[in-house]
Design a protein around this motif. Structure first.
Motif, PDB file in Angstrom:
ATOM      1  N   PHE A  66       8.160   7.236  -2.189  1.00  0.00           N
ATOM      2  CA  PHE A  66       7.801   5.970  -2.875  1.00  0.00           C
ATOM      3  C   PHE A  66       7.118   4.853  -1.738  1.00  0.00           C
ATOM      4  O   PHE A  66       6.233   4.444  -2.020  1.00  0.00           O
ATOM      5  CB  PHE A  66       8.858   5.635  -3.686  1.00  0.00           C
ATOM      6  N   TYR A  67       7.957   4.975  -0.764  1.00  0.00           N
ATOM      7  CA  TYR A  67       7.699   3.838   0.182  1.00  0.00           C
ATOM      8  C   TYR A  67       6.334   4.206   0.682  1.00  0.00           C
ATOM      9  O   TYR A  67       5.424   3.294   1.132  1.00  0.00           O
ATOM     10  CB  TYR A  67       8.582   3.898   1.310  1.00  0.00           C
ATOM     11  N   ASN A  68       6.131   5.467   1.014  1.00  0.00           N
ATOM     12  CA  ASN A  68       4.911   5.718   1.423  1.00  0.00           C
ATOM     13  C   ASN A  68       3.683   5.567   0.666  1.00  0.00           C
ATOM     14  O   ASN A  68       2.649   5.347   1.210  1.00  0.00           O
ATOM     15  CB  ASN A  68       4.919   7.624   1.970  1.00  0.00           C
ATOM     16  N   SER A  69       3.837   5.762  -0.649  1.00  0.00           N
ATOM     17  CA  SER A  69       2.874   5.409  -1.636  1.00  0.00           C
ATOM     18  C   SER A  69       2.316   3.810  -1.557  1.00  0.00           C
ATOM     19  O   SER A  69       1.519   3.316  -1.779  1.00  0.00           O
ATOM     20  CB  SER A  69       3.115   5.955  -3.133  1.00  0.00           C
ATOM     21  N   ILE A  70       3.316   3.036  -1.104  1.00  0.00           N
ATOM     22  CA  ILE A  70       3.053   1.615  -1.159  1.00  0.00           C
ATOM     23  C   ILE A  70       2.529   1.241   0.236  1.00  0.00           C
ATOM     24  O   ILE A  70       1.655   0.590   0.301  1.00  0.00           O
ATOM     25  CB  ILE A  70       4.387   0.880  -1.330  1.00  0.00           C
TER      26      ILE A  70
END
Length: 339
Positions: A66-70
């Motif tokens: 999720f953090y990577n997607s942000i």
């Protein structure tokens, strides 16, 4: 910062100076409308947008992803719109972390059901000046009437006052329901521009709708014999596959929302009793059976596949009946294997 739902359209340019939105409440149709206003304006202001959608469970299972997607960049897109579905207080630390780091290239839209006043997520979005909190309460009769008039006006269809009142009464205070009814009216009307009350009554209450609703319930319950019996009756008659897919979508999304709250209750019976909108006693055994059959992951997959099948039906009408009914049969068989 709290913003009333009717203020969103008027204040949208100022609101988008912030990039974190919490849209919560029991009015699903209103939540969708508000999200579309936000997304469409964001798209006008920014080119090359990447759209991403996820669920709370998926984020908690893999926070790094999720953090990577942000925070990760994109070769083709300058900005991202990320939608989080089914949010609860479990996301509070992650949201606080995002607030602290202030990613400038992401618009985050968070959907939640009813949030109590003590909700940490709700309190965070209400009190922070850099976040937008939009509660979505059930529609009032006057609002629903205006929505119906505007939707009918697009197709130049005129209804008598009694018919409008009937549409509002049947909507269960949710604009999504009234829009679905109007889609049926448009399909029925074709080139006809003035409809009578008896026609609207037949469209809303026609026996095929009862059978359609039963078909989807039997499908999700895995009752193959009953499913095939109703299917054979519908298959021989004129039936709108898109209408059936939307019934399936509504029922699956309702199951998903209830299932997401399952861990907060001591029993399934208590969960069903406390569900909103209220589940009437006739439906409770069916919902209980379906909840025992399906897990969160499979329900999300069905919702995703519904969208693909609907697109296929619209692009290739000659294949729509076969594609839709094959899809329903696959779901029923899977439910039967689980039950």
């Amino acid at each position: 910062m709290i913003i009333k739902s009717f203020e969103v359209q008027r204040q949208i340019s100022n609101l988008l100076k912030n990039n974190l939105f919490l849209i919560y409440g029991e009015n699903n149709g209103l939540k969708k409308d508000i999200a579309e206003i936000i997304k469409n304006y964001f798209k006008k202001e920014n080119s090359n947008i990447e759209l991403l959608s996820t669920y709370e469970d998926d984020i908690l299972e893999n926070e790094e992803n999720f953090y990577n997607s942000i925070y990760s960049g994109s070769l083709f897109c300058n900005k991202k719109i990320i939608t989080i579905n089914g949010a609860t207080d479990k996301l509070i630390k992650i949201i606080e972390d995002i607030l602290e780091k202030k990613p400038g290239n992401v618009l985050l839209i968070i959907y939640a059901t009813i949030l109590e006043k003590k909700s940490k997520l709700r309190n965070l979005f209400e009190k922070q000046n850099s976040t937008i909190c939009i509660p979505c309460y059930l529609d009032k009769a006057r609002d629903l009437e205006n929505i119906a008039k505007n939707e009918l006006k697009k197709s130049n269809i005129t209804l008598p006052r009694e018919a409008l009142n009937l549409l509002v009464e049947k909507s269960n205070q949710d604009r999504d329901n009234i829009k679905n009814e109007i889609e049926k009216i448009k399909s029925y009307a074709h080139t006809k521009k003035e409809l009578e009350l008896w026609e609207i009554k037949s469209i809303i209450n026609f026996s095929g709708e009862y059978k359609s609703d039963n078909l989807i319930n039997e499908c999700l319950s895995g009752n193959i014999l009953q499913f095939k019996k109703i299917l054979s009756e519908l298959y021989l008659n004129t039936v709108n596959q898109i209408f059936l897919l939307r019934i399936l979508s509504n029922k699956t999304q309702r199951l998903l929302k209830i299932k997401e709250l399952e861990k907060d209750y001591k029993s399934v019976d208590e969960l069903i009793d406390k569900s909103k909108p209220i589940i009437f006693w006739q439906e409770k055994p069916i919902i209980k059976k379906q909840l025992s059959v399906w897990n969160l992951s499979d329900l999300k997959k069905i919702i995703y596949e519904i969208n693909n099948i609907e697109i296929l039906c619209k692009k290739k009408p000659q294949l729509s009946r076969i594609a839709a009914f094959d899809f329903f049969s696959k779901i029923c068989k899977k439910a039967n294997n689980y039950s």
